[in-house]
Structures are given as structure tokens and as C-alpha cells.
Enzyme design. Structure first.
Site, PDB file in Angstrom:
ATOM      1  N   TYR A  94     -34.898  -5.211 116.715  1.00 32.26           N
ATOM      2  CA  TYR A  94     -34.834  -4.546 115.416  1.00 32.26           C
ATOM      3  C   TYR A  94     -33.437  -3.980 115.213  1.00 32.26           C
ATOM      4  O   TYR A  94     -32.663  -3.826 116.172  1.00 32.26           O
ATOM      5  CB  TYR A  94     -35.887  -3.432 115.346  1.00 32.26           C
ATOM      6  CG  TYR A  94     -36.138  -2.920 113.945  1.00 32.26           C
ATOM      7  CD1 TYR A  94     -36.668  -3.761 112.973  1.00 32.26           C
ATOM      8  CD2 TYR A  94     -35.840  -1.605 113.592  1.00 32.26           C
ATOM      9  CE1 TYR A  94     -36.913  -3.302 111.693  1.00 32.26           C
ATOM     10  CE2 TYR A  94     -36.076  -1.142 112.306  1.00 32.26           C
ATOM     11  CZ  TYR A  94     -36.608  -2.000 111.359  1.00 32.26           C
ATOM     12  OH  TYR A  94     -36.834  -1.548 110.088  1.00 32.26           O
ATOM     13  N   VAL A 196     -46.348  -3.825 102.328  1.00 34.46           N
ATOM     14  CA  VAL A 196     -45.399  -3.818 101.213  1.00 34.46           C
ATOM     15  C   VAL A 196     -45.988  -4.564 100.028  1.00 34.46           C
ATOM     16  O   VAL A 196     -45.899  -4.106  98.875  1.00 34.46           O
ATOM     17  CB  VAL A 196     -44.053  -4.449 101.627  1.00 34.46           C
ATOM     18  CG1 VAL A 196     -43.134  -4.613 100.413  1.00 34.46           C
ATOM     19  CG2 VAL A 196     -43.357  -3.583 102.670  1.00 34.46           C
ATOM     20  N   ARG A 218     -56.752 -19.152 104.240  1.00 28.66           N
ATOM     21  CA  ARG A 218     -57.545 -18.670 105.376  1.00 28.66           C
ATOM     22  C   ARG A 218     -59.011 -18.862 105.055  1.00 28.66           C
ATOM     23  O   ARG A 218     -59.396 -19.080 103.901  1.00 28.66           O
ATOM     24  CB  ARG A 218     -57.241 -17.196 105.641  1.00 28.66           C
ATOM     25  CG  ARG A 218     -57.618 -16.270 104.477  1.00 28.66           C
ATOM     26  CD  ARG A 218     -56.921 -14.936 104.590  1.00 28.66           C
ATOM     27  NE  ARG A 218     -55.495 -15.089 104.404  1.00 28.66           N
ATOM     28  CZ  ARG A 218     -54.591 -14.206 104.828  1.00 28.66           C
ATOM     29  NH1 ARG A 218     -54.981 -13.117 105.448  1.00 28.66           N
ATOM     30  NH2 ARG A 218     -53.304 -14.400 104.613  1.00 28.66           N
ATOM     31  N   TYR A 285     -36.751  -9.136 102.627  1.00 27.82           N
ATOM     32  CA  TYR A 285     -36.897  -7.909 103.397  1.00 27.82           C
ATOM     33  C   TYR A 285     -37.616  -8.131 104.720  1.00 27.82           C
ATOM     34  O   TYR A 285     -37.886  -7.185 105.470  1.00 27.82           O
ATOM     35  CB  TYR A 285     -37.618  -6.840 102.573  1.00 27.82           C
ATOM     36  CG  TYR A 285     -39.072  -7.152 102.251  1.00 27.82           C
ATOM     37  CD1 TYR A 285     -40.109  -6.631 103.016  1.00 27.82           C
ATOM     38  CD2 TYR A 285     -39.404  -7.962 101.174  1.00 27.82           C
ATOM     39  CE1 TYR A 285     -41.433  -6.908 102.720  1.00 27.82           C
ATOM     40  CE2 TYR A 285     -40.718  -8.248 100.871  1.00 27.82           C
ATOM     41  CZ  TYR A 285     -41.726  -7.713 101.644  1.00 27.82           C
ATOM     42  OH  TYR A 285     -43.052  -7.989 101.355  1.00 27.82           O
ATOM     43  N   GLY A 287     -38.911 -11.606 107.757  1.00 27.21           N
ATOM     44  CA  GLY A 287     -38.838 -13.020 108.123  1.00 27.21           C
ATOM     45  C   GLY A 287     -40.010 -13.442 108.971  1.00 27.21           C
ATOM     46  O   GLY A 287     -39.844 -13.866 110.117  1.00 27.21           O
ATOM     47  N   MET A 288     -41.195 -13.343 108.433  1.00 26.32           N
ATOM     48  CA  MET A 288     -42.411 -13.593 109.185  1.00 26.32           C
ATOM     49  C   MET A 288     -42.459 -14.981 109.797  1.00 26.32           C
ATOM     50  O   MET A 288     -42.957 -15.178 110.902  1.00 26.32           O
ATOM     51  CB  MET A 288     -43.625 -13.364 108.288  1.00 26.32           C
ATOM     52  CG  MET A 288     -44.956 -13.360 108.985  1.00 26.32           C
ATOM     53  SD  MET A 288     -46.287 -12.904 107.850  1.00 26.32           S
ATOM     54  CE  MET A 288     -46.305 -14.309 106.744  1.00 26.32           C
ATOM     55  N   TRP A 311     -33.205  -3.390 103.277  1.00 23.91           N
ATOM     56  CA  TRP A 311     -33.698  -2.681 104.462  1.00 23.91           C
ATOM     57  C   TRP A 311     -33.727  -1.205 104.114  1.00 23.91           C
ATOM     58  O   TRP A 311     -32.708  -0.618 103.756  1.00 23.91           O
ATOM     59  CB  TRP A 311     -32.765  -2.962 105.649  1.00 23.91           C
ATOM     60  CG  TRP A 311     -33.214  -2.385 106.951  1.00 23.91           C
ATOM     61  CD1 TRP A 311     -34.488  -2.124 107.356  1.00 23.91           C
ATOM     62  CD2 TRP A 311     -32.368  -2.021 108.046  1.00 23.91           C
ATOM     63  NE1 TRP A 311     -34.505  -1.631 108.625  1.00 23.91           N
ATOM     64  CE2 TRP A 311     -33.213  -1.553 109.076  1.00 23.91           C
ATOM     65  CE3 TRP A 311     -30.989  -2.062 108.263  1.00 23.91           C
ATOM     66  CZ2 TRP A 311     -32.727  -1.104 110.296  1.00 23.91           C
ATOM     67  CZ3 TRP A 311     -30.506  -1.614 109.474  1.00 23.91           C
ATOM     68  CH2 TRP A 311     -31.362  -1.150 110.478  1.00 23.91           C
TER      69      TRP A 311
END
Length: 374
Positions: A94, A196, A218, A285, A287-288, A311
């Protein structure tokens, strides 16, 4: 929504104001300069001594509660969530990393127990939240410097207060800082069921904005769609539906979005760009997908699209504490008016932290894990 290590930039350690002291190693007595018990107090805290997978490196330990001096505030933590940034911080990837050993947790709400003689902005009984990341909220109580805390109203729900300073702040700033949107304008976002994403939906409704919300397919997709629409989502589509030619029909009765909010990257981000109006902005915001954001040359030249990043910690650095407090109070007004609710939460006792950590890292997670201190 894990933040990809390629997005994190240089490591900027957060210096912890108080060294972590295991209770068994402390020989000096604890004295207090406030009208509370001066007996030694044992603090239960989730501590990690080195970076790694949270279930391997996080331990529940006893720490010493430091004495209160002039500008200190003794806080009993009431509830603290587990956020993706908390996991990233423990893993060591992080943008802000605390000095080790460290107590986990960057967000939460506590009640002031006592204050030092120089404290003026809060008093016993007040609710407080961290002013910035790295404070270490996964513990039963702590003594913090006054400047590291912000007092918040205690007439809002506990879960809302505990989850106030990260996701809703991020959502609000992205909605108002990058494009001059007016009521009736539209916004498109991916990871719409994230903390978010849920805040974006609700704040957008409060601002008169319309939302197109993209989620991964899903087994219980209809249940998720219904829940997001209950929050105020106008349109909810899957990643697969977003790629179909039929998506253009959506914009017959809806203006093309001028703002896209990306927390995924990869193909998902590319699709958001494809649907942006000319001159629009995509704000990344998170980057999954752990894949880069790719924009075609034609999108940049002929549509004049803009790529930006956000950020919340960086925003705080560029603004003074009063501006952050003003943001917090604005969000509290939304909460009081019933326009902003906490994300779906599961409360877990601190001693069951392993279960909470495991649940927070599962795919398709729709419920935020909140540690309660008992």
C-alpha cells in the site's frame, strides 16, 4: 477490491506516535493525568510484526495503555471495519506503511474516555474517528494525540460512523472534484457493490445524478441488483452485458456519462472508457483485477478522454484538517437525512478476527466485516 501493487507507488511509512509495548514486557507503572482510574489497563489489539498474508501474520496481543499527557486523548474503540486498504497495508503493498510492529486498521469510531489538559476540540463522551490512515483501530482502546482524531456527531448510527472516513469520502470527492456535473447527468462505475460503489449510488441520488452500475455476474445476481436498486441505482448491468452492442439502447433515454469511476482496471476499465461521452473523465481509485488501465489512441485523440487517479490520503495531504472535517460533516448531514446508509455489514467480535479476515478476502463479498470491541 484489492489495490494492485503496481498502483501503490513509493512506500511512505506512517510513524506511529506510540511504540507498541507488549504488556508482559512492561516494568514501569502506568500513571494517568486525568480523572479516571490510574490502574494499569490491558489493551487487546490485532498486531502484525512483519508483512504477509493477514491470516498468517496478524495476532491478538495484550498491549500496555499509555498514560495521558497534555495533548493526548484516551479513546475506547467501539467498532472498526476491515477495508481492502487494511489488507493491502498488512501485505506491504500500500502507499502508506506504518512502522512495524503495527496495529491493524485505518478506520473506525471510538468514544473519548478522558483528555489531557491541553485538549480543546473534544471531551469525554464524544465520538471520534481517525484523521488519517495508520492510526491502528483494531484494538479495544488507545491513547492518541488530539491532532490525529476528528470529533463526529454521536447521533448517527454506529456502523455509519465506523465506516465514514474512507469510502463515503472517496465517493463524494470523486463525484464533485473531476467534472462539473449537474442534476440529470449520468455517472458510470464498476465494482458497484463495493463500499465506495454503494456510497457513490446514494450520494449521486442526493446530488440529482443518475448512475449506471457495473457488477460481476454471480449466482445471486438478481439479489444484488435488487439491493443496489434499493439504494438508488438506476441501472445495474453485468460486465458481460456492458460489452454487448445492445448497451447503446440504454443511452436513448439517458445522457452518456461524463464521469466514469474505475476500481477494477483491465477490460472493465476499457469498457467504461468506451461508453464515456466525448471530453469525459475516468477516475481510477483501485485495481481489483490487478491489470493495467488501457486506453486506445483514438479515444484519447478523437474523444479527448481524460484519465485521472484518486487516493483519499493524497487528498488529505493537499487540504487542511478543517476542510476534511467539513467533508465529514457534509456526509453526516446526508446520513441524518436518510440519504446515506452504511454498506451491508457483518459485526464480528475482536477475538474472532480470523473469521472476519477470511470473510473480507472472499470473492463476491457483499458484506463489510466490522470488528466490535465488546
Amino acid at each position: 477490491m484489492w489495490v494492485c501493487s503496481t498502483l501503490c507507488g513509493a512506500r511512505a511509512p506512517v510513524l506511529m506516535r506510540r511504540r507498541l509495548l507488549p504488556a508482559s514486557s512492561c516494568s514501569r507503572p502506568v500513571t494517568a493525568s486525568y480523572s479516571a482510574s490510574a490502574e494499569p489497563s490491558r489493551v487487546r489489539a490485532l498486531v502484525y510484526e512483519h508483512h504477509g498474508q493477514p491470516d498468517k501474520v496478524v495476532e491478538l496481543k495484550d498491549l500496555e495503555l499509555a498514560a495521558v499527557s497534555g495533548s493526548d486523548v484516551h479513546v475506547k474503540i467501539l467498532a472498526a471495519p476491515i477495508n481492502p486498504s487494511d489488507i493491502n497495508m498488512i501485505q506491504g503493498n500500500y502507499g502508506l506503511l506504518p512502522k512495524l510492529p503495527a496495529v491493524g486498521g485505518n478506520e473506525g469510531v471510538g468514544r473519548v474516555v478522558a483528555v489531557g489538559s491541553n485538549v480543546t476540540s473534544m471531551k469525554p463522551g464524544d465520538w471520534v474517528i481517525p484523521a488519517d490512515a495508520g492510526l491502528g483501530t483494531w484494538r479495544t482502546e488507545a491513547v492518541f494525540s488530539e491532532e490525529t482524531l476528528i470529533a463526529v456527531p454521536s447521533d448517527i448510527p454506529l456502523q455509519s460512523a465506523a465506516t465514514l472516513s474512507v469510502n463515503p469520502c472517496t465517493a463524494y470527492r470523486m463525484l464533485v472534484d473531476f467534472e462539473q456535473l449537474r442534476p440529470g447527468d449520468s455517472v458510470i462505475q464498476n465494482a458497484s457493490n463495493s463500499g465506495v460503489g454503494q456510497a457513490v449510488i446514494q450520494i449521486a441520488v442526493a446530488l440529482g445524478l443518475r448512475t449506471i452500475n457495473v457488477v460481476r455476474d454471480r449466482p445471486d445476481i438478481q439479489k444484488l441488483i435488487d439491493r443496489l436498486k434499493h439504494l438508488g441505482a438506476e441501472h445495474v448491468v453485468t460486465e458481460e452485458e456492458l460489452r454487448k452492442p445492445e448497451m447503446k439502447n440504454l443511452f436513448k433515454d439517458l445522457p452518456q456519462p461524463r464521469l466514469a469511476l474505475n476500481c477494477v482496471g483491465g477490460k472493465s476499465a476499457t469498457e467504461l472508457l468506451r461508453h464515456l461521452a466525448p471530453g469525459g473523465t475516468m477516475v481510477t481509485y483501485g485495481g481489483m483485477a490487478k491489470q493495467p488501465v488501457t486506453a486506445s489512441v483514438s479515444q484519447l485523440i478523437f474523444k479527448d478522454l481524460k484519465l485521472r487517479g484518486f487516493w483519499m490520503s493524497q487528498w488529505k495531504k493537499a487540504h487542511n484538517p478543517d476542510q476534511f472535517k467539513e467533508l465529514i460533516l457534509t456526509l453526516c448531514d446526508f446520513i441524518r437525512r436518510g440519504q446515506l446508509a452504511a454498506p451491508a455489514c457483518s459485526e464480528v467480535p475482536l477475538q474472532d478476527f480470523q473469521r472476519a479476515l477470511e470473510a473480507s478476502m472472499q470473492p463476491f463479498t457483499s458484506s463489510k466485516q466490522i470488528l466490535t470491541m465488546g
